[in-house]
Design a protein around this motif. Structure first.
Motif, PDB file in Angstrom:
ATOM      1  N   GLU A   1      27.090  34.614 -39.074  1.00 11.54           N
ATOM      2  CA  GLU A   1      27.117  34.420 -40.519  1.00 11.54           C
ATOM      3  C   GLU A   1      28.465  34.838 -41.097  1.00 11.54           C
TER       4      GLU A   1
ATOM      5  N   GLU B   1      31.213  32.596 -43.068  1.00 12.14           N
ATOM      6  CA  GLU B   1      31.830  33.009 -44.332  1.00 12.14           C
ATOM      7  C   GLU B   1      33.347  32.926 -44.241  1.00 12.14           C
TER       8      GLU B   1
ATOM      9  N   PRO C   1      31.593  39.481 -52.742  1.00  9.36           N
ATOM     10  CA  PRO C   1      30.214  39.284 -52.307  1.00  9.36           C
ATOM     11  C   PRO C   1      29.697  37.934 -52.802  1.00  9.36           C
ATOM     12  N   GLY C   2      28.721  37.415 -52.117  1.00 10.31           N
ATOM     13  CA  GLY C   2      28.197  36.095 -52.475  1.00 10.31           C
ATOM     14  C   GLY C   2      28.627  35.043 -51.464  1.00 10.31           C
ATOM     15  N   MET C   3      29.577  35.415 -50.573  1.00  8.28           N
ATOM     16  CA  MET C   3      30.031  34.467 -49.557  1.00  8.28           C
ATOM     17  C   MET C   3      28.872  34.019 -48.670  1.00  8.28           C
ATOM     18  N   ASN C   4      27.962  34.932 -48.391  1.00 11.66           N
ATOM     19  CA  ASN C   4      26.880  34.563 -47.481  1.00 11.66           C
ATOM     20  C   ASN C   4      25.950  33.543 -48.125  1.00 11.66           C
ATOM     21  N   ALA C   5      25.576  33.808 -49.367  1.00 14.14           N
ATOM     22  CA  ALA C   5      24.706  32.851 -50.055  1.00 14.14           C
ATOM     23  C   ALA C   5      25.401  31.494 -50.150  1.00 14.14           C
ATOM     24  N   LEU C   6      26.703  31.548 -50.374  1.00 11.40           N
ATOM     25  CA  LEU C   6      27.460  30.297 -50.477  1.00 11.40           C
ATOM     26  C   LEU C   6      27.440  29.519 -49.159  1.00 11.40           C
TER      27      LEU C   6
ATOM     28  N   THR D   1      24.305  27.707 -48.044  1.00  6.33           N
ATOM     29  CA  THR D   1      24.022  26.389 -48.622  1.00  6.33           C
ATOM     30  C   THR D   1      24.567  25.287 -47.722  1.00  6.33           C
TER      31      THR D   1
ATOM     32  N   ARG E   1      14.062  27.730 -46.876  1.00  2.99           N
ATOM     33  CA  ARG E   1      15.188  26.807 -47.070  1.00  2.99           C
ATOM     34  C   ARG E   1      15.782  26.404 -45.733  1.00  2.99           C
TER      35      ARG E   1
ATOM     36  N   GLU F   1      26.867  41.293 -45.656  1.00  2.00           N
ATOM     37  CA  GLU F   1      26.021  40.678 -46.668  1.00  2.00           C
ATOM     38  C   GLU F   1      24.761  40.087 -46.080  1.00  2.00           C
ATOM     39  N   TYR F   2      24.884  39.589 -44.847  1.00  5.39           N
ATOM     40  CA  TYR F   2      23.740  38.871 -44.297  1.00  5.39           C
ATOM     41  C   TYR F   2      22.710  39.812 -43.718  1.00  5.39           C
TER      42      TYR F   2
ATOM     43  N   GLY G   1      22.122  35.202 -54.824  1.00  2.00           N
ATOM     44  CA  GLY G   1      22.811  33.918 -54.860  1.00  2.00           C
ATOM     45  C   GLY G   1      24.289  34.187 -54.988  1.00  2.00           C
ATOM     46  N   PRO G   2      25.089  33.121 -54.991  1.00  2.00           N
ATOM     47  CA  PRO G   2      26.536  33.333 -55.013  1.00  2.00           C
ATOM     48  C   PRO G   2      27.032  34.100 -56.244  1.00  2.00           C
TER      49      PRO G   2
ATOM     50  N   TYR H   1      24.336  39.662 -58.398  1.00  2.00           N
ATOM     51  CA  TYR H   1      24.483  40.900 -57.651  1.00  2.00           C
ATOM     52  C   TYR H   1      23.481  41.914 -58.155  1.00  2.00           C
TER      53      TYR H   1
ATOM     54  N   TRP I   1      29.747  47.036 -51.914  1.00  2.40           N
ATOM     55  CA  TRP I   1      30.959  47.194 -51.103  1.00  2.40           C
ATOM     56  C   TRP I   1      31.399  48.656 -51.149  1.00  2.40           C
TER      57      TRP I   1
END
Lengths: 468, 378, 342
Positions: A68, A72, A335-340, A343, B130, C48-49, C77-78, C81, C90
């Motif tokens: 993952e 990213e 942060p948020g790279m994983n959710a991105l 997709t 998903r 993050e994962y 989601g992107p 937070y 972080w």
């Protein structure tokens, strides 16, 4: 209607890169088409990404140990690279010369392979295959480390011919025989990797390619009609001379950069949709001593390329990365790279982990009812987010056109800002109706932001936007 | 045997991460178990005994109750030759029935092709979660994948409902004219309209459902509830699939607390699923398969257990003849396979049983061969 | 071989840790703080994962597992937070006050979270992102002085700020640049007995020293990989004799400098299999065999991108490697005679 040069630049950047926002397209249009092609073909003239900063904030990008995290990192690279074609070549070759995470226990090994694609991906096809044959990720993935003198494993020998260089056949004829597969496998015996350090307790380390002369079959072999005491290097030298290799590379480049072709297994019996284009590319392959960059120069400057706007279904990676470049998000690690990146997986492209050694089926096969919903919902969510800088920039550019906009002007303006998109007349009239449905379009006030966002959301949901 | 005229339905719950078989069905009187699990051991007095050798993990009370009612087949020692300890590879093998090469067609994708050869029902198979698990993937086979049944649909990110309806209206208007023009645009338009239709149909499932069963708030509970809702809505769905998320069963560390929590949630969810179907008089034609990609090492690592082989699967339902199937693998050192439980039961035999005896399909082309079937049905 | 006398030597002691998302082990540990009674607080950046891996692991110097607290949270989601109290996104630095409370900074939330010595969340400084006095932009290293004032390296603002332990702004110094007293994305911080401050000036590849009012005192280190040169130093520590330890991140080594900043020695790592690592290998015995066959197993000894260094009162030096989920421990020794005896 967007200026023709601007529209062409948008096309080039979508195909040779991952799309570009309006102001970058304007700047590149001013610079000129051929100059931009040259810049793209010479990525070394542009700065590299600042990897120290990437690694400081994304700690796991140092050891590159998790799937993952590596998805990213690659997505981040594609969004932020100043060398779009270099990164696009990595994506291209990853889809052709496949290794998969399911049989690679250390993702860094795949990243090293991608680095080879980045730095040699525009160079000689012969050198690239020579590198691939010595790439530890590949040697492991296709079991060449299990192929021994007197006890060959044909996996690498076969896929090298079938999927990496010649293809099963062309013009209705086969490009190689079963004996060729065996001869190739024999020639690569002894091309292996060092024994790996196990994962526990501290994690993996790279393995290296080694040649074991004691395990190499030194006997005479006949391959593609030539006979000699061949080793793997000789096999590749013979392969790249074949017309099949020229056809193979040309069709792959055409399929990736120009227009969707049938899937690889059909190539033996299904002729190219544009034989003249393929011929031009084949000629350049031999003229340039197998140079991929030279073939792409011909390709990008050709009429068949320039006339191929919106004839390719965007891949999931192109969709997500292109959308991020448009809306101006993830320009620094955060942060948020994983959710991105998830997709991209949900849309059907699990980067680093293609379904088989054949890679992903492309074109319309990217789309089913599930992946289409993921694609539309994701892009609509992004372009509808008026807090993102790229969306703000679109709104501000349209606002600068005057205190009110006609419905037609709103539609045209949004299409231009998405990258000079073409739509059918029916779609256009539906969008104009939508724009009209809420009365006069005043550009002052926050309602305008919402109306632009609404228009962008409807546009990215169209069938036209599925194409690049 | 219950005679049913309703079409049989197969539900699948995938426990991702590799469930520890030995702490699920616990060999609590085996001295080897005590020796190999100094830190990660269920105390024998808390095990819910099945017999004097094995018993359920104490967190699995609800599943034990179903077992006592004869509704649960425990498939012991399930696996395949030359086991892979990679999550990805092993799950791929379970999904594609291709232990020797990398396959791209899932066994249930192939089953959908047989169940609905003319693609008449976009909801023949529905996945909850998903992205599509490879088990359900096969070229040209449409499968709905639902992240959340209550909010599933196209353009769901548009918060304002009026705006969203307007956008959906535009959507169907721009897609419809492409139909019949041939080429890729035709296909895309058809797919888009199918998606819209599927979402419209699915959205009725949650609306028409009511139940006295209260599921837990965890993801598995929610998705099993979504499965029941979809089944009860009568869309003709024959395959229901979901996955316990995030590789959660990958208990390398802190296993005692984590594994217990996972099974508390999961076994409650399974019992709720069954009770809910029962309440709606719909339990006779649904069978639930619970599986994982591998078991874990026999010896613990001080806090958890690492990837092993030889697992446990469950089949639950009214049509199931409860009991033990296969053998519990020996824990004797010389019977282990590289320190793991040695499988004695090929998962493709388990699949074949479900496909042929339950779904009425020809299993051989789906699982790539003939494998010994089991007698847990009828 | 020449004969030399060094007044400092480091003896490798042992290695602590293994990669693990919960329980005994670490997930991308980025910093270690030493508490009372041989306790270590190891700040795990996580991923993050697998957000459950983001946490503080408490263990002893002898590698006995104690507890974990301050968990990471799942991203929705992107653009969403979780700002829940006590949660970390972080995390970058830790500091312990005189009461044993643990302060953790988070360079995404721009927030300081406070936990008592049992790991219970007891408070936070309200998120206050920005570049004004008292505002933070990607806080990195932190250290308390003897009066319980907290110095925070404000990385994104290229400066150091000083606060009371309750978060009241006291002072700040520094700006972007490479002049004396300027910084480029500084990271680690240390304080000595005289309350002088040392900053790992990360992107300037140097260490700077200041008095407690922020007056520049000295600097050392230039870009490079030679002795005394640095490549993105992450952490700095100073012992009670004033000896300075630098985690030389992209050179994969620990360097030791004298009080005046002159180079003394360097270590490239000596890791051995930890206690927890031994448990892991014993549970997977075929890996012992794989290790015997493995090519280049000696690489496992080497530091790989050390992300922090801490020294305690007993002269034990803790080098944390986020990439390898471990802490290598060295023991400082007094004057040692090196080389051939005369």
């Amino acid at each position: 209607m967007a200026d023709k040069d601007f529209a062409l630049m948008a096309h080039l950047m979508r195909r040779a890169g991952f799309g570009a926002p309006y102001d970058e397209l304007e700047a590149r249009t001013a610079k000129g088409y051929e100059a931009t092609v040259e810049e793209l073909l010479h990525p070394e003239t542009q700065p590299e990404l600042e990897r120290d900063i990437m690694m400081r904030y994304k700690t796991e990008w140092v050891s590159q140990a998790g799937l993952e995290g590596q998805q990213e990192e690659w997505t981040y690279r594609m969004i932020n690279t100043k060398r779009p074609l270099e990164e696009k070549m990595a994506l291209f070759w990853h889809g052709v010369l496949c290794t998969g995470h399911a049989k690679c226990e250390y993702p860094k090994q795949q990243q090293m392979e991608f680095d080879m694609f980045r730095f040699q991906g525009l160079g000689s096809f012969r050198e690239l295959l020579q590198g691939l044959a010595r790439d530890p990720a590949m040697v492991f993935y296709l079991d060449n480390c299990m192929s021994h003198k007197g006890a060959i494993n044909e996996n690498w020998g076969r896929e090298l011919l079938e999927l990496f260089s010649l293809g099963v056949g062309m013009d209705g004829k086969e490009n190689y025989s079963e004996d060729d597969v065996k001869a190739a496998a024999r020639a690569f015996t002894g091309w292996t990797v060092t024994s790996a350090i196990p994962r526990y307790p501290y994690g993996r380390y790279e393995t290296r390619f080694i040649f074991d002369p004691n395990d190499h079959d030194n006997d005479e072999k006949t391959f593609q009609g030539e006979t000699g005491n061949f080793n793997g290097q000789d096999i590749i030298d013979i392969i790249v001379k074949q017309p099949g290799a020229a056809r193979f590379v040309a069709r792959h480049l055409y399929n990736f950069f120009v227009a969707d072709e049938p899937q690889v297994p059909a190539w033996k019996d299904t002729p190219p949709q544009d034989p003249e284009a393929i011929k031009m590319l084949e000629d350049e392959y031999f003229r340039s001593d197998y140079n991929i960059g030279s073939m792409l120069r011909v390709l990008f400057n050709s009429d068949f390329f320039k006339n191929s706007r919106f004839t390719k279904v965007k891949s999931p990676a192109e969709t997500v990365v292109g959308t991020m470049r448009l809306v101006g998000d993830f320009t620094t690690p955060k942060p948020g790279m994983n959710a991105l990146t998830l997709t991209i997986r949900y849309m059907g492209q699990d980067l680093l982990n293609p379904p088989t050694v054949e890679g992903w089926h492309t074109g319309k096969e990217w789309i089913d009812s599930g992946t289409l919903v993921e694609r539309i919902n994701f892009t609509a969510d992004q372009v509808g987010n008026t807090s993102l800088p790229g969306v703000q920039a679109i709104i501000n550019r349209l606002r600068a056109q005057g205190s009110t906009l006609s419905a037609e002007a709103l539609v045209e303006g949004c299409l231009d800002n998405l990258g000079a998109y073409d739509i059918t007349d029916e779609t256009r009239s539906q969008l104009v109706e939508l724009a009209k449905s809420e009365g006069e379009i005043k550009t002052s006030g926050p309602e305008f932001d919402q109306r632009v966002a609404q228009m962008l959301q409807s546009m990215v949901a169209t069938t036209e936007y599925i194409f690049a | 045997m219950t005679v049913t005229k309703k079409d049989p339905v197969l539900a699948v719950l995938q426990l991702s991460g590799g469930n520890d078989a030995m702490n699920t069905i616990v060999p609590y009187t085996d001295g080897n178990y005590v020796d190999n699990r100094p830190f990660v051991r269920i105390p024998s007095e808390s095990v819910l005994p099945i017999n004097d050798k094995i018993g359920f993990n104490p967190a699995m009370g609800p599943l034990k109750k179903l077992y006592d009612e004869g509704k649960v087949a425990i498939i012991q020692g399930v696996g395949y030759p030359q086991p892979s300890r990679s999550h990805f590879r092993s799950m791929d093998i379970w999904h594609t029935c291709e232990p020797d090469k990398v396959g791209d067609e899932g066994w249930l994708g192939r089953a959908v092709r047989d169940l609905d050869p003319n693609k008449e029902n976009v909801l023949t198979a529905v996945n909850f979660g998903r992205g599509l698990p490879r088990a359900l993937a096969a070229p040209g086979v449409p499968v709905a994948s639902v992240g959340n049944l209550e909010t599933y649909g196209v353009l769901t990110g548009i918060d304002d409902e009026d705006q969203r309806l307007k956008a959906l209206d535009v959507f169907s208007r721009v897609y419809s004219p492409m139909i019949g023009r041939g080429g890729v645009a035709d296909y895309l338009a058809q797919t888009g309209l199918d998606a819209l239709k599927g979402a419209d149909i699915l959205s009725t499932a949650a609306e028409s459902y009511s139940s006295t069963v209260e599921y837990g708030g965890d993801t598995v509970g929610q998705y099993l509830r979504n499965m029941v809702q979809t089944h009860l809505a009568g869309f003709g769905t024959r395959l229901l699939y979901t996955t316990a998320p995030y590789n959660s069963f990958d208990t390398h560390a802190g296993e005692m607390a984590n594994h217990s929590r996972l099974w508390t949630e999961t076994s409650r969810a399974i019992a709720d699923f069954y009770d809910d179907l029962k309440e709606h008089d719909a339990s006779d034609n649904v069978v639930l398969l619970v599986f994982t990609e591998f078991g874990r090492r026999v010896h613990d690592n001080g806090s958890g257990t690492d990837h092993g082989s030889g697992g446990i699967a469950f089949v639950v339902g009214d049509a199931v003849k409860g009991g033990l199937y296969g053998e519990y693998p020996s824990l004797d050192q010389d019977k282990l396979l590289e320190g793991d439980l040695h499988f004695n039961n090929d998962f493709r035999g388990l699949y074949s049983t479900l496909l042929e005896q339950w779904m009425g399909l020809d299993a051989k082309p789906i699982v790539n061969g003939s494998f010994e079937q089991m007698a847990f049905l009828g | 071989m020449t004969t030399q006398i060094s007044h400092v030597n480091l003896q490798y002691s042992h290695t602590i840790g293994r990669g693990e998302q919960f329980g005994p082990g670490f997930t991308y540990p980025i910093f270690v703080a030493r508490g009372e009674d041989d306790l270590m607080y190891v700040l795990c950046r996580g991923t993050e994962y697998r957000p459950e891996g983001t946490r503080i692991t408490v263990c002893t110097v002898a590698e006995d597992f104690v507890s974990i607290f301050a968990r990471g949270v799942t991203q929705q989601g992107p653009h969403e937070y979780n700002m829940a109290d006590g949660a970390l996104v972080w995390p970058t630095g830790l500091a312990i006050d005189s009461q044993g409370n643990i302060y953790a900074c988070d360079e995404w939330l721009n927030r300081i979270s406070i936990y008592n010595k049992d790991g219970e969340f007891v408070g936070k400084w309200q998120e206050n992102p920005g570049s004004g006095d008292g505002q933070l932009d990607r806080p990195a290293g932190m250290v308390f002085d003897q009066q319980d004032n907290l110095y925070i390296v404000d990385g994104g603002n290229h400066r150091v700020q000083k606060f009371t332990k309750d978060g009241k702004f006291l002072a700040q110094w520094g700006s972007l640049g490479d002049g004396d007293g300027q910084f480029n994305m500084p990271w680690g911080i240390a304080i000595d007995k005289q309350e002088d401050i040392y900053i790992a000036d990360w992107r300037n590849d140097r260490i700077q020293k200041f008095d407690s009012d922020g007056n520049f005192l000295m600097k050392f280190g230039t870009t490079g990989s030679g002795e005394g040169q640095l490549n993105r130093p992450t952490g700095v520590a100073v012992d009670k004799e004033g000896i300075i330890y630098v985690a030389d991140w992209m050179n994969d080594r620990l360097q030791v400098f004298d009080r005046d900043g002159s180079f003394l020695l360097l270590k490239t790592g000596d890791a051995t299999v930890s206690k927890w690592g031994m448990d892991k290998l014993n549970a997977n015995p075929e890996m012992w065999e794989e290790r015997k066959r493995a090519h280049g197993l000696e690489r496992e000894k080497d530091f790989w991108a050390p992300s922090g260094v801490t020294v305690d009162d007993q002269g034990r030096v803790f080098v944390v490697e986020s990439t390898r989920n471990r802490v290598q421990v060295y023991q400082k020794q007094g004057a040692t005679f090196l080389g051939i005896r005369l």
